[in-house]
Design an enzyme around this catalytic site. Structure first.
Site, PDB file in Angstrom:
ATOM      1  N   THR A  20     -23.637-121.603  39.473  1.00 47.11           N
ATOM      2  CA  THR A  20     -23.658-121.799  40.924  1.00 47.11           C
ATOM      3  C   THR A  20     -25.039-121.566  41.514  1.00 47.11           C
ATOM      4  O   THR A  20     -25.394-122.156  42.537  1.00 47.11           O
ATOM      5  CB  THR A  20     -22.625-120.859  41.579  1.00 47.11           C
ATOM      6  OG1 THR A  20     -21.326-121.303  41.192  1.00 47.11           O
ATOM      7  CG2 THR A  20     -22.703-120.865  43.086  1.00 47.11           C
ATOM      8  N   SER A  65     -20.876-122.170  33.557  1.00 44.78           N
ATOM      9  CA  SER A  65     -20.753-121.164  32.493  1.00 44.78           C
ATOM     10  C   SER A  65     -19.365-121.131  31.879  1.00 44.78           C
ATOM     11  O   SER A  65     -19.169-120.556  30.802  1.00 44.78           O
ATOM     12  CB  SER A  65     -21.173-119.785  32.987  1.00 44.78           C
ATOM     13  OG  SER A  65     -20.179-119.189  33.779  1.00 44.78           O
ATOM     14  N   THR A  98     -21.866-117.263  37.072  1.00 45.66           N
ATOM     15  CA  THR A  98     -21.322-115.902  37.120  1.00 45.66           C
ATOM     16  C   THR A  98     -20.009-115.751  36.350  1.00 45.66           C
ATOM     17  O   THR A  98     -19.613-114.639  36.023  1.00 45.66           O
ATOM     18  CB  THR A  98     -21.082-115.464  38.585  1.00 45.66           C
ATOM     19  OG1 THR A  98     -20.114-116.331  39.173  1.00 45.66           O
ATOM     20  CG2 THR A  98     -22.365-115.462  39.381  1.00 45.66           C
ATOM     21  N   ASP A  99     -19.344-116.873  36.064  1.00 44.87           N
ATOM     22  CA  ASP A  99     -18.000-116.749  35.479  1.00 44.87           C
ATOM     23  C   ASP A  99     -18.003-116.118  34.088  1.00 44.87           C
ATOM     24  O   ASP A  99     -17.077-115.383  33.739  1.00 44.87           O
ATOM     25  CB  ASP A  99     -17.314-118.122  35.446  1.00 44.87           C
ATOM     26  CG  ASP A  99     -16.847-118.545  36.837  1.00 44.87           C
ATOM     27  OD1 ASP A  99     -16.792-117.677  37.729  1.00 44.87           O
ATOM     28  OD2 ASP A  99     -16.555-119.737  37.036  1.00 44.87           O
TER      29      ASP A  99
HETATM   30  C1  SIN Z   1     -20.343-120.863  36.741  1.00 47.45           C
HETATM   31  O1  SIN Z   1     -19.977-119.791  36.278  1.00 47.45           O
HETATM   32  O2  SIN Z   1     -21.112-121.642  36.116  1.00 47.45           O
HETATM   33  C2  SIN Z   1     -19.833-121.328  38.066  1.00 47.45           C
HETATM   34  C3  SIN Z   1     -19.508-120.228  38.973  1.00 47.45           C
HETATM   35  C4  SIN Z   1     -20.675-119.356  39.363  1.00 47.45           C
HETATM   36  O3  SIN Z   1     -21.785-119.461  38.867  1.00 47.45           O
HETATM   37  O4  SIN Z   1     -20.451-118.482  40.254  1.00 47.45           O
END
Ligand code: SIN
Length: 334
Positions: A20, A65, A98-99
């Site tokens: 993200t 991710s 973040t995932d």
């Molecule tokens: C991801 O994990 O690639 C999408 C969500 C995020 O980065 O918060």
């Protein structure tokens, strides 16, 4: 006389992987697509970054991710280790979705044999959001990676002005900016643009870890099954059929196994699969031989590792030993 302006800036390698933080709105409400903005755009959005460090940016991958597989993890760890080994690199920052950020961070924490700072960061809001958090998170991540006091602390996760250890941190909220937390608390914070430390990690990592990415060609398959009421044995059997060498059971409370599945669990070892008992709770230890006869069944209690990290530690442990007692010792040590 040499002034601060003359002193060489720390040389920081910036590896972008997507997420993200590199996301862009699609123009329809809150919808956005992750992993579209290239690393050059992320840097351009942060005034003052070039004053902090001499940055060398690299787009290692550009993915959500959620799409991380073990081969992406190995690719990332090899690249971070190679950069850390260079004399012209003082630290590494990785931008990441973040995932699964906590999983990549922990994998690097256990496999990159270096005391140089390695810092992961991401964003809860896409780069095109009105109050995007990516730019300040990136600024703070570079500030932490560039600071000499960050060396030797293991892999760090910098989000929302906090500095977490990769051993402990987890994403605990789907939306909020304070989405990352550690059950034992953050290691420190970013105060007036520099790291300030509150505590140090007691467990071994990076240069003191037994797992060196330079000696790992592949990871054994390890499955994970989350507990719920009316749990059935089929998911466990499916992992066995898929060739898993271990299964992490994210059990109730302290890693409890339903009485009606006990025999199926005991049978896993005879089928060549190591059972690792973790908890679905997200904090607190799973205690060996409490609620389940680990000694009798050849299973392992995950201590306070959450289930996703227990999957990674089990896979790394199985690259070194097949002995359940030795794997248990690794869980109690790392
Ligand atoms: C991801 O994990 O690639 C999408 C969500 C995020 O980065 O918060």
């Amino acid at each position: 006389m040499m002034t601060a302006a003359d002193s060489p800036r720390p040389r920081i390698a910036l590896l972008a992987t997507g997420g993200t933080i590199a996301g862009a709105g699609t123009g329809e409400g809150a919808a956005y697509r992750a992993a579209v903005a290239p690393v050059g755009e992320l840097i351009a959005a942060v005034p003052g970054l070039a004053r902090l460090a001499d940055l060398h940016a690299e787009q290692l991958m550009q993915i959500d991710s959620a799409d991380f597989t073990d081969s992406h993890l190995l690719q990332l760890a090899r690249r971070v280790a190679a950069l850390c080994a260079r004399d012209d690199v003082d630290g590494v920052v990785v931008t990441h979705g973040t995932d699964t950020l906590e999983e990549s961070a922990y994998f690097l924490h256990l496999t990159v044999p270096s005391r140089k700072p390695v810092v992961l960061t991401g964003a809860m809001r896409p780069a095109t959001a009105l109050a995007a958090d990516g730019p300040v998170n990136l600024l703070h991540a570079v500030a932490v990676a560039a600071h000499p006091s960050s060396a030797g602390r293991g892999v760090l996760v910098v989000m929302n002005e906090e500095i977490h250890s990769a051993r402990d941190v987890a994403k605990v909220h789907t939306l909020r900016l304070d989405a990352f937390a550690s059950p034992h608390g953050a290691l420190g914070g970013v105060v007036e643009g520099a790291p300030r430390w509150w505590r140090a990690l007691a467990r071994p990592h990076t240069a003191d870890s037994a797992f060196d990415i330079g000696r790992i060609d592949a990871l054994p398959l390890v499955g994970l099954v989350a507990s719920h009421g009316n749990l059935r044995r089929e998911p466990y059997d499916a992992w066995v059929a898929a060739g898993a060498r271990a299964i992490v059971h994210a059990g109730f409370g302290g890693g409890t196994v339903p009485a009606y599945l006990r025999d199926a669990f005991i049978g896993l070892r005879a089928r060549g699969v190591l059972l690792v008992r973790a908890s679905r709770v997200g904090a607190g230890p799973v205690i060996r031989n409490a609620t389940f006869d680990d000694d009798g069944c050849g299973s392992v209690a995950a201590d306070d590792q959450n289930a996703p990290r227990a999957r990674l530690l089990a896979a790394l442990a199985l690259t070194r030993t097949q002995d359940a007692g030795e794997v248990q010792a690794m869980f109690l040590s790392y």
